[in-house]
Motif scaffolding. Structure first.
Motif: not given
Length: 426
Positions: A245-254
């Motif tokens: 959840v954290y990775l998708m919310n924060t770094y999905s574009a990256d």
């Protein structure tokens, strides 16, 4: 120090192997909702239910919470019914929960998922069954290596993050629960035939009573150890459950641009699972390293180091907008230090509560699960209230600092009282 070669001719190898496999499979399904969080959110949205950040945190934390409480319940079951019967009953509930999610599929509701999450808590409580069953067969001098083998099932959460998103991409998110159910059925059938409770001439049961728990809850060291494990294991399982959840919310574009320009959104979910697995693997595999470090320099000193590293790293995550590669490195180091802290805490617990280690494992293990629940809920609240995770990370960092201060308060007393005659480094 005993090693693997010392197990030859001792105990019951099939039971030890099945205790490991049962715990590994259980830990895998216990944390299954985490790596599928994005897919489940999208499925519910198609059905008209848009999950809030708080609802998502509740769903992910519920298996952790129920698993924490059920560890004590299953501990009583081991005393009354035996480890094998307790495992068969609890794993049957887990399988029913998995099949419920599988057959309901995209028609599942949020409330039904909450019930499934409660059922998965029985998998998390397998810690209170697998370890005692394995340990019953072996003499005291081999308990460390035996419980290390049985407890290595923590690696199951890494398997989740590696394979669950890819299976969901190919066959749909509910198929992951079907695969989990099929694997659980195979494991429990093998367990039923191969695992055995130790006979009375090898192991004499000393059933725990409620008053035994109450007595230990009156000891202030119980609460200190519960705090320390709520941070180390709670931090590990909490971050593991919320990682995707954290990775998708924060770094999905990256993640899309991290040399992956040709990947679509579905593939980004899979990549998030891979990076999550990398970070979680660090915490799972380094737990015995932390115990070994604690043996050499003392549990208190090692916890000072591990907790200080976590506090600094979590604060960096909270206050610094890191590029994706550095963010993954920081998360990797956070999980590594939390995993080593787990080993350090349980280097100290048997020295302080050697005669009550069974009860303390249940109590401290429960505290660890409660800590994980609190962390997931805090991160979910932070996202919902501030559309970010700064507040959630800072709160966790402050709790870690409280634990460091707690170590300063107890270290002298510990070293001059029970630590003086414990036989290990404090």
């Amino acid at each position: 120090m005993a090693g693997f070669k010392d197990l030859k001719g001792q105990g019951h190898a099939p039971t030890l192997f099945m205790a490991f496999l049962y715990f590994d499979m259980s830990f895998m399904v216990w944390t299954m909702l985490g790596p599928l969080s994005t897919e489940i959110t999208e499925a519910l949205a198609l059905g008209g239910h848009i999950m809030t950040a708080g609802e998502k945190a509740t769903l992910l934390s519920l298996p952790i919470l129920s698993g924490a409480i059920l560890r004590i319940v299953l501990g009583f079951g081991v005393d009354k019914l035996g480890a094998k019967m307790t495992a068969l009953i609890s794993q049957s509930i887990v399988i029913v929960s998995l099949l419920t999610a599988f057959f309901m599929g995209d028609n599942i509701t949020y409330n039904a998922l909450l019930i499934v999450a409660l059922g998965l808590g029985f998998a998390g409580a397998s810690f209170a069954v697998a370890l005692p069953q394995a340990g019953q067969w072996y003499p005291p001098k081999l308990q460390g290596v035996v419980l290390g083998i049985a407890g290595a099932g923590n690696i199951g959460v890494v398997i989740d993050f590696l394979f669950a998103p890819k299976i969901a991409e190919i066959w749909g998110w509910s198929s992951v629960f079907g695969v989990g159910a099929a694997m659980s059925i195979i494991v429990i059938i093998a367990y039923a035939f191969m695992a055995k409770d130790a006979p009375s001439d090898i192991y004499t049961a000393r059933p725990k009573k409620v008053k035994d728990y109450i007595k230990l809850l009156g000891d202030k060291d119980t609460w200190w150890f519960s705090l320390f494990y709520a941070i180390s294991f709670g931090g590990f399982v909490g971050f593991a459950g919320y990682m995707k959840v954290y990775l998708m919310n924060t770094y999905s574009a990256d993640m899309s641009s991290f040399g992956l320009e040709m990947l679509d959104e579905t593939n980004v979910k899979v990549i998030a699972g891979y990076f999550g697995a990398l970070c979680i693997f660090a915490g799972a595999i380094l737990r015995p390293v932390g115990g070994n470090i604690a043996d050499k320099i003392g549990g208190v000193k090692s916890l000072y180091f591990f907790y200080s590293a976590v506090a600094v790293l979590v604060t960096i995550s909270a206050l610094v907008e890191l590029p994706f590669t550095l963010a993954i490195l920081v998360l990797f180091l956070i999980m590594a230090n939390l995993g080593m802290a787990n080993g350090a805490v349980f280097q100290l617990v048997p020295q302080r509560f050697g005669k009550d280690i069974g009860i303390m494992t249940g109590l401290v293990g429960c505290a660890g699960g409660l800590g994980g629940t609190a962390l997931i809920k805090t991160l979910g609240w932070s996202k919902g209230a501030f559309d970010g995770y700064t507040a959630g990370f800072l709160i966790f960092a402050c709790v870690v600092l409280v634990a460091i201060m707690g170590l300063s308060l107890v270290k002298t007393r510990w070293r001059t009282t029970w630590g003086f005659k414990a036989g290990g480094r404090i």
